[in-house]
Design a protein around this motif. Structure first.
Motif, PDB file in Angstrom:
ATOM      1  N   CYS A   1      -5.454  -2.865   8.557  1.00  0.00           N
ATOM      2  CA  CYS A   1      -5.435  -1.749   9.508  1.00  0.00           C
ATOM      3  C   CYS A   1      -4.009  -1.385   9.906  1.00  0.00           C
ATOM      4  O   CYS A   1      -3.630  -0.213   9.887  1.00  0.00           O
ATOM      5  N   LEU A   2      -3.207  -2.385  10.271  1.00  0.00           N
ATOM      6  CA  LEU A   2      -1.837  -2.105  10.680  1.00  0.00           C
ATOM      7  C   LEU A   2      -0.990  -1.602   9.518  1.00  0.00           C
ATOM      8  O   LEU A   2      -0.113  -0.754   9.695  1.00  0.00           O
ATOM      9  N   THR A   3      -1.256  -2.116   8.313  1.00  0.00           N
ATOM     10  CA  THR A   3      -0.560  -1.604   7.127  1.00  0.00           C
ATOM     11  C   THR A   3      -0.868  -0.124   6.931  1.00  0.00           C
ATOM     12  O   THR A   3       0.026   0.673   6.624  1.00  0.00           O
ATOM     13  N   GLN A   4      -2.135   0.238   7.121  1.00  0.00           N
ATOM     14  CA  GLN A   4      -2.523   1.637   6.988  1.00  0.00           C
ATOM     15  C   GLN A   4      -1.868   2.500   8.062  1.00  0.00           C
ATOM     16  O   GLN A   4      -1.389   3.601   7.782  1.00  0.00           O
TER      17      GLN A   4
ATOM     18  N   VAL B   1       0.707   5.498   6.992  1.00  0.00           N
ATOM     19  CA  VAL B   1       0.383   6.875   7.364  1.00  0.00           C
ATOM     20  C   VAL B   1       1.518   7.494   8.176  1.00  0.00           C
ATOM     21  O   VAL B   1       1.884   8.658   7.971  1.00  0.00           O
ATOM     22  N   LEU B   2       2.105   6.714   9.072  1.00  0.00           N
ATOM     23  CA  LEU B   2       3.214   7.223   9.884  1.00  0.00           C
ATOM     24  C   LEU B   2       4.404   7.609   9.015  1.00  0.00           C
ATOM     25  O   LEU B   2       5.015   8.671   9.211  1.00  0.00           O
TER      26      LEU B   2
ATOM     27  N   CYS C   1      -7.254   3.951  10.158  1.00  0.00           N
ATOM     28  CA  CYS C   1      -6.599   3.420  11.349  1.00  0.00           C
ATOM     29  C   CYS C   1      -5.454   4.340  11.763  1.00  0.00           C
ATOM     30  O   CYS C   1      -4.527   4.562  10.988  1.00  0.00           O
ATOM     31  N   GLU C   2      -5.531   4.834  12.978  1.00  0.00           N
ATOM     32  CA  GLU C   2      -4.508   5.713  13.520  1.00  0.00           C
ATOM     33  C   GLU C   2      -3.840   5.014  14.698  1.00  0.00           C
ATOM     34  O   GLU C   2      -4.501   4.309  15.474  1.00  0.00           O
ATOM     35  N   LEU C   3      -2.535   5.220  14.860  1.00  0.00           N
ATOM     36  CA  LEU C   3      -1.761   4.460  15.835  1.00  0.00           C
ATOM     37  C   LEU C   3      -2.321   4.556  17.239  1.00  0.00           C
ATOM     38  O   LEU C   3      -2.532   3.537  17.906  1.00  0.00           O
TER      39      LEU C   3
ATOM     40  N   THR D   1     -12.200  16.124  12.856  1.00  0.00           N
ATOM     41  CA  THR D   1     -10.886  16.758  12.943  1.00  0.00           C
ATOM     42  C   THR D   1      -9.815  15.932  12.229  1.00  0.00           C
ATOM     43  O   THR D   1      -8.821  16.490  11.750  1.00  0.00           O
ATOM     44  N   SER D   2     -10.023  14.611  12.139  1.00  0.00           N
ATOM     45  CA  SER D   2      -9.048  13.786  11.425  1.00  0.00           C
ATOM     46  C   SER D   2      -8.992  14.152   9.954  1.00  0.00           C
ATOM     47  O   SER D   2      -7.958  14.006   9.296  1.00  0.00           O
TER      48      SER D   2
END
Length: 297
Positions: free
Chosen positions: A97-100, A104-105, A179-181, A274-275
């Motif tokens: 999740c954190l890698t994603q 993405v960022l 996973c979004e921040l 919306t994502s």
């Protein structure tokens, strides 16, 4: 409420677009098709630019990097969703999740900066045509790409230590298909004040630099075009930046639409839907925009 530190957290749950089991095969087929179209379309753009010497110009150099970024953007989110649907699972590990989140960022930041670099290229091509080859030399083009990547990585590294220090609740449901921040921060049972300040402060600064640069470039472009006496010259100038303007409108239009939608309602269905609009649709449509609106492509 019971909580665990980040080492004890085993997995997050991505709720996806729908919990209806009857819709899962439809969603799988739809998003697999969208992903394949995105990858194939952007790969064709890259191959066309690499194989044709007439397309080895600054704007197409940026376009090939944008296409590669779009492939990475889709790859960072959609395959994981397809895997979860195929496995009938919503789980993603803490590390995954954190890698994603971080990937993405970085990719989103690079795309944001690339659109500003392409706007600058259009500005120089229209407003300083005689100096174009001098200003937009290969060294500057590579420097802009490196600068875009550096800014995005630094932005990512500002958030990484702050997220890694968080502890989380045991109920780890994310209202997205990735996973979004901000969604991850909301799930933490730690004090997230510093995280939120950093997120909105840094995002507020960096997310406005590129749009302001684009707006400034197009103000200068429109002003220069309006001073042209030739109708043919005006048409040629508009066609030069038409494709880029369409991509910019799509990218920031989707982003603005997601923001407005999140303000109006925070329902699961709305948040998840919306994502899709800013992670899947722009990377898929960009190759069509540049292919259909550009005679060279």
């Amino acid at each position: 409420m019971e909580s665990e530190n980040q080492i004890g957290v085993l997995e997050f749950l991505l709720l996806g677009l729908s919990e209806d089991p009857n819709l899962q095969p439809i969603l799988f087929g739809l998003f697999l098709s969208l992903y394949l179209v995105t990858v194939l379309g952007n790969l064709l753009i890259i191959l066309a630019i690499c194989s044709d010497s007439h397309l080895r110009t600054p704007i197409y150099f940026f376009l090939s990097n944008l296409s590669f970024t779009d492939i990475c953007f889709s790859t960072s989110t959609v395959p994981r969703m397809l895997m979860n649907i195929q496995r009938h699972s919503k789980a993603i590990s803490y590390t995954g999740c954190l890698t994603q989140v971080f990937f993405v960022l970085v990719v989103a930041g690079v795309e944001n900066s690339l659109l500003a670099a392409m706007a600058y290229d259009s500005y120089v091509a229209i407003c300083h045509l005689l100096w174009y080859s001098v200003i937009m030399n290969p060294h500057l083009c590579v420097l802009l790409i490196v600068l875009s990547l550096t800014i995005s990585v630094v932005y990512d590294l500002l958030h990484s230590p702050m997220v890694l220090r968080l502890s989380f609740r045991t109920e780890l449901e994310i209202l997205h298909f990735f996973c979004e921040l901000d969604q991850v921060i909301k799930l933490s049972c730690s004090d997230t004040l510093i995280n939120n300040i950093l997120f909105y402060l840094v995002s507020g600064i960096l997310d406005r630099v590129s749009p302001l640069g684009i707006i400034y470039s197009y103000i200068k472009i429109v002003s220069s075009i309006l001073r042209m006496s030739s109708t043919g010259g005006k048409h040629k100038a508009f066609s030069t930046c038409g494709s880029h303007l369409s991509v910019v409108s799509l990218f920031y239009g989707m982003d603005f639409g997601v923001y407005i939608s999140s303000v109006v309602t925070d329902s699961f269905t709305n948040t998840a839907a919306t994502s899709v609009m800013y992670t899947v649709v722009p990377p898929m449509l960009n190759p069509f925009i540049y292919s259909l609106r550009n005679r060279d492509m």
